[in-house]
Design an enzyme around this catalytic site. Structure first.
Site, mmCIF file in Angstrom:
data_model
loop_
_atom_site.group_PDB
_atom_site.id
_atom_site.type_symbol
_atom_site.label_atom_id
_atom_site.label_comp_id
_atom_site.label_asym_id
_atom_site.label_seq_id
_atom_site.Cartn_x
_atom_site.Cartn_y
_atom_site.Cartn_z
ATOM 1 N N ARG A 89 -5.835 -10.418 -14.644
ATOM 2 C CA ARG A 89 -4.110 -11.292 -15.346
ATOM 3 C C ARG A 89 -4.897 -12.446 -15.585
ATOM 4 O O ARG A 89 -4.416 -13.992 -15.933
ATOM 5 C CB ARG A 89 -3.587 -11.888 -13.590
ATOM 6 N N HIS A 142 0.996 -0.976 -0.166
ATOM 7 C CA HIS A 142 0.018 -0.458 -0.372
ATOM 8 C C HIS A 142 1.139 0.993 -0.360
ATOM 9 O O HIS A 142 0.872 2.139 -0.524
ATOM 10 C CB HIS A 142 -0.634 -0.292 0.881
ATOM 11 N N PHE A 166 -6.315 0.891 -10.132
ATOM 12 C CA PHE A 166 -5.283 1.405 -9.849
ATOM 13 C C PHE A 166 -4.567 2.069 -11.148
ATOM 14 O O PHE A 166 -4.180 3.528 -11.307
ATOM 15 C CB PHE A 166 -3.850 0.846 -9.303
ATOM 16 N N HIS A 167 -5.349 1.657 -12.741
ATOM 17 C CA HIS A 167 -5.190 2.452 -13.701
ATOM 18 C C HIS A 167 -5.808 3.964 -13.360
ATOM 19 O O HIS A 167 -4.690 4.911 -13.631
ATOM 20 C CB HIS A 167 -5.497 1.884 -14.882
ATOM 21 N N TYR A 180 1.419 5.033 -1.969
ATOM 22 C CA TYR A 180 1.568 6.580 -1.993
ATOM 23 C C TYR A 180 2.852 7.083 -2.312
ATOM 24 O O TYR A 180 3.292 8.183 -2.544
ATOM 25 C CB TYR A 180 1.392 6.577 -0.008
#
Ligand code: HEM
Ligand SMILES: [Cu+2]
Lengths: 542, 281
Positions: free
Chosen positions: A430, A215, A367-368, A219
């Site tokens: 995936r 995680h 996340f893209h 950041y």
């Protein structure tokens, strides 16, 4: 002229060159997953490609960009030369060596393990050792950032460290904490397994150690974007930063709450108890505090800028912002994407709802959007903002910069909205190919094609980005670059003094240690106290 | 941003007090959040959920902390269906160590005395009825011998041979055959140049649920450890095995991997794939 000019430019070009190769792979991957027949498609090629794409985007683009940007900030915000430039170059070459080792392992089919380190599947040891070298290079960078700030503080006793540098060092300190997990996993588990020195590996422990890093690493990637929000965008928009203290608090909170929360990646794993998952889920929600602080502070700063330019009305001021300025435009687009990405993130981090989207395309889409969208668009904006100071020429046609940013935001939305939807439908991440003749999933096909179109828009944007950064052709007169040094945003009320706790990291490091002990102490210790079952190492190419 | 005010002005008492307040508040907030979340996560929620599931508070707390197994929300059902292993081989570290430390010299002696009669000098078998062993992976040979011995795989000729060998001897022979010279070993032939088969082998056929054979049957592919090398093997033998998997005559493959795959292939494909893998020099 900057003394770190070449250093910064070299780092940036490595980052962006890698990025432009990786994005081609990304588009090919989406093509492979679509109903259209992609060339060169085999399962092995797909996973090689995803490994290369993930490593390039997640480790190379980010690390080199962040290092280069840090050197720039250290010199321009502190207004003194960077200490230890030789070390910086040594770190650079070490990083390059590491990248080459990893790339070589991937292209020779010896590391189709994707960019996450999840044994018992292991690839070539050189893949991991290469990536360790990249991390060690980044540690040298962390050391240089910390030293630069310490020297400045000694020379300017009692004065507040400029916010841009304070934030950069917050990121460096956080990164040192972050990499402990993955470094332990690689050195004590994965690399010995890859060499064949051990035959079994405790995958519960390795997943836990990786979650320590997983995680906080995002950041690490994100903070440069936040540095731009706080210290660059307000000035470029013609205003001031609403509050310097809010900025410091935000970066400190990121340092605190990025780390003891990684177990939210293990909600569906059996090796941890519900109590620890709950505590880490709850701590994860505290990340919303610095996020909302930022949304508030930056909106207020932008409003300040707009009203200075004559904007009026409750929302009418938004029109008065200088949208022609690339940094302002990128900030607006980044916030727009953050809104959607953050909403998705709330679902991911909810212990219960996570079950719905775990290991589906939703996760990759998320996340893209937040990393490829919000973060990377700010990388572009930062590059545009500092490029004239690095190269000595200014952009001839700013319209092309804006077009590039628009293409990126539009492409990202077009790509990720259907991708999210497919995740909710249960599409796996995936996975190389889908059998669209199966009526159960036939309906997915068209949406993947829409995502592919989004990817092509992104590819166009990436190409334009590179063109924009290239020096203008000799035949056209180059417009000379700025003669004044780079300026960061001033606070509306520049602090004369800040409390020592907000001017350094001692207290915060102690609190991080405390939080990590509470969040990860027992979860890690348990593997050494109980006779945990181990998995047999699976070596690729071995 | 650096303010022009004079350096080195000492901190005033008020500033010092403000700093202390900041630090104290920060520590209290951080500790407070952890305490609240901890009480919720380790005590209140598990005890409440445990009560609904008929679990006493202490057990519920132990489960939430992770010192006893299970989640507080529900009793974990215990399965009483006895497992029926198709093969008794379990890949434990002990077996891997036995294999890696096996005595090749003993293996060579036994191979020459017992096996060469059928499997040929140095494991290169002249007859398609007997599979080649030279260069086969040690784990594959070990597993098959073990399965013959336990009855998981049966063959009139092989079963008695395997039953006469000890565990150590199996490992020794496996280690011996695994190390063959390059010109003899399995896996060095060129598969037949056939585009359609090539695609089946490297991409599989998702519409029939057939995975790519080479996802497992290629050196270093990372498939199950016991996957045998089939490139260069006699076609007749390969076809016989695929047929046996398909009709249930051979059932020692863990998780029915090969039975499932082979049953999805047509008879003609089984024959063609066997020839494909036998290949040419
Ligand atoms: C043209 C734009 C892009 C396209 C079409 C694209 C597409 C993809 C696809 C299809 C995957 C594989 C997902 C899976 O198999 O589960 C992937 C993985 C990944 N992408 Fe992208 N991508 C693009 C841009 C980016 C950008 C800009 C970034 C970050 C800066 C990025 C970071 C990643 C990472 C880290 C992975 C690894 C995911 C994993 O291993 O699960 N991509 N991308
Ligand atoms: Cu996370």
């Amino acid at each position: 002229m900057l003394t770190t000019r070449r250093l910064v430019l070299t780092h940036m070009w490595v980052a962006f060159a890698t990025f432009s190769v990786a994005i081609i792979l990304g588009v090919w991957q989406m093509w492979a997953r679509s109903p259209l027949r992609a060339p060169f498609l085999t399962a092995e090629n797909y996973f090689n490609s995803v490994t290369m794409h993930g490593v390039s985007m997640g480790y190379v683009l980010t690390t080199f960009f962040i290092m280069g940007f840090g050197y720039f900030v250290a010199e321009t915000a502190l207004k003194r030369p960077l200490p230890g430039k030789t070390w910086a170059w040594a770190a650079f070459w070490m990083g390059i060596l590491g990248v080459l080792m990893a790339v070589l392992a991937i292209v020779t089919n010896n590391a189709t393990v994707l960019f996450t380190f999840y044994p018992p599947l292991t690839g070539s040891p050189w893949f991991y050792i290469g990536l360790v070298l990249v991390v060690v290079a980044s540690w040298i960078w962390c050391g240089l950032m910390i030293v630069a700030m310490a020297q400045w503080k000694r020379a300017n006793l009692g004065e507040p460290v400029p916010l841009a540098m304070f934030a950069t060092v917050a990121n460096a300190v956080m990164w040192l904490w972050t990499t402990i997990g993955v470094a332990a996993e690689l050195l004590f588990q994965v690399i010995p397994a890859a060499f064949g020195w051990i035959h079994t590996v405790d995958v519960g422990l390795s997943r836990t150690l990786f979650s320590w890093t997983l995680h906080a690493i995002v950041y690490f990637w994100l903070i440069p974007a936040y540095i731009a929000f706080y210290t660059m965008a307000p000035r470029e928009a013609g205003g001031r930063l609403y509050s310097d203290t809010m900025g410091r608090l935000t970066f400190v909170l990121f340092l605190l709450y990025s780390l003891p929360v990684g177990m939210h990646h293990l909600f569906m794993d059996p090796e941890h108890s519900t109590g620890f998952k709950f505590v880490q889920a709850a701590l994860t929600f505290l990340v919303s505090v610095p996020t909302f602080l930022t949304v508030f502070t930056i909106s207020a700063s932008m409003e300040l800028a707009a009203r200075l330019r004559g904007g009026t009305g409750v929302f009418g001021w938004i029109k008065a912002l200088p949208w022609k300025n690339p940094m302002t435009l990128a900030t607006g687009l980044a916030f727009f994407m953050l809104w959607f990405g953050g909403g998705g993130g709330l679902i991911n981090m909810s212990y219960g709802m996570n079950a719905m989207i775990h290991n589906t395309s939703w996760v990759t889409a998320h996340f893209h959007l937040i990393f490829g969208g919000t973060v990377v668009i700010m990388y572009f904006a930062i590059a545009y903002s500092i490029w004239p100071h690095l190269t000595g020429w200014t952009f001839r046609s700013p319209g092309r910069l804006r077009l590039q940013l628009w293409l990126w935001a539009v492409g990202m939305m077009v790509m990720t909205i259907p991708w999210h939807y497919l995740g909710l439908q249960g599409q796996w991440r995936r996975v190389a190919t889908f059998d669209y003749s199966d009526p159960m999933i036939a309906g997915w096909g068209p949406w993947v094609i829409v995502s592919l179109i989004g990817g092509l828009i992104l590819l166009a944007s990436a190409a334009l980005f590179i063109v924009n950064l290239l020096p203008p052709h000799r035949k056209w007169a180059r417009q000379p670059g700025p003669t004044e040094p780079y300026r960061y945003a001033l606070a509306a009320h520049p602090p004369r003094r800040v409390p020592e706790v907000l001017n350094g990291f001692t207290l915060w490091n102690l609190l991080v240690a405390l939080l990590m002990l509470a969040a990860y102490g027992w979860p890690i210790l348990q593997f050494f106290l109980t006779d945990a079952p181990e998995a047999i190492v699976h070596r690729i190419g071995g | 941003m650096a303010s022009p005010d004079p350096h080195n002005t000492p901190e005033t008492e008020a500033e010092r007090r403000a700093g202390r307040l900041w630090a104290r508040t920060a520590v209290m907030v951080v500790v407070g959040f952890v305490a609240v979340f901890g009480v919720l996560g380790f005590v209140i929620i598990p005890v409440a959920q445990g009560a609904q599931a008929g679990i006493d508070p202490w057990s519920a707390i132990c489960r939430a902390v992770g010192v006893s197994p299970g989640s507080p929300a529900m009793r974990q059902p215990v399965s009483d269906t006895p497992a029926q292993p198709v093969s008794n081989v379990a890949w434990t570290p002990a077996i891997l160590n036995t294999l890696s430390g096996a005595d090749r010299a003993t293996g060579q002696r036994l191979a020459q005395e017992v096996c060469s009669a059928c499997h040929g000098e140095s494991g290169v078998s002249p007859s398609p009825n007997f599979p080649h062993l030279a260069g086969q992976s040690a784990a594959a040979i070990y597993k098959q011998l073990h399965d013959y011995r336990s009855g998981a795989r049966f063959n009139e000729q092989m079963t008695p041979v395997a039953e006469a060998l000890s565990e150590q001897e199996l490992a020794a022979i496996a280690a011996y055959y695994a190390e063959a010279s390059d010109d003899l070993r399995l896996g060095t032939r060129n598969p037949l140049p056939d585009e359609r088969l090539q695609r089946l082998v490297s991409e599989g056929d998702p519409s029939r649920g057939i995975p790519a054979c080479n996802a497992c049957h290629a050196r270093g592919a990372g498939g199950p450890i016991e996957t045998p090398m089939i490139n260069g093997q006699h076609a007749a033998y390969l076809e016989a095995q695929l047929t046996a998997y398909a009709n249930g005559g051979r059932r020692n493959d863990i998780y029915q991997r090969m039975r499932t795959i082979s049953a999805a292939l047509t008879e003609q494909e089984r024959r063609e794939l066997a020839a494909y893998y036998q290949g040419t020099r």
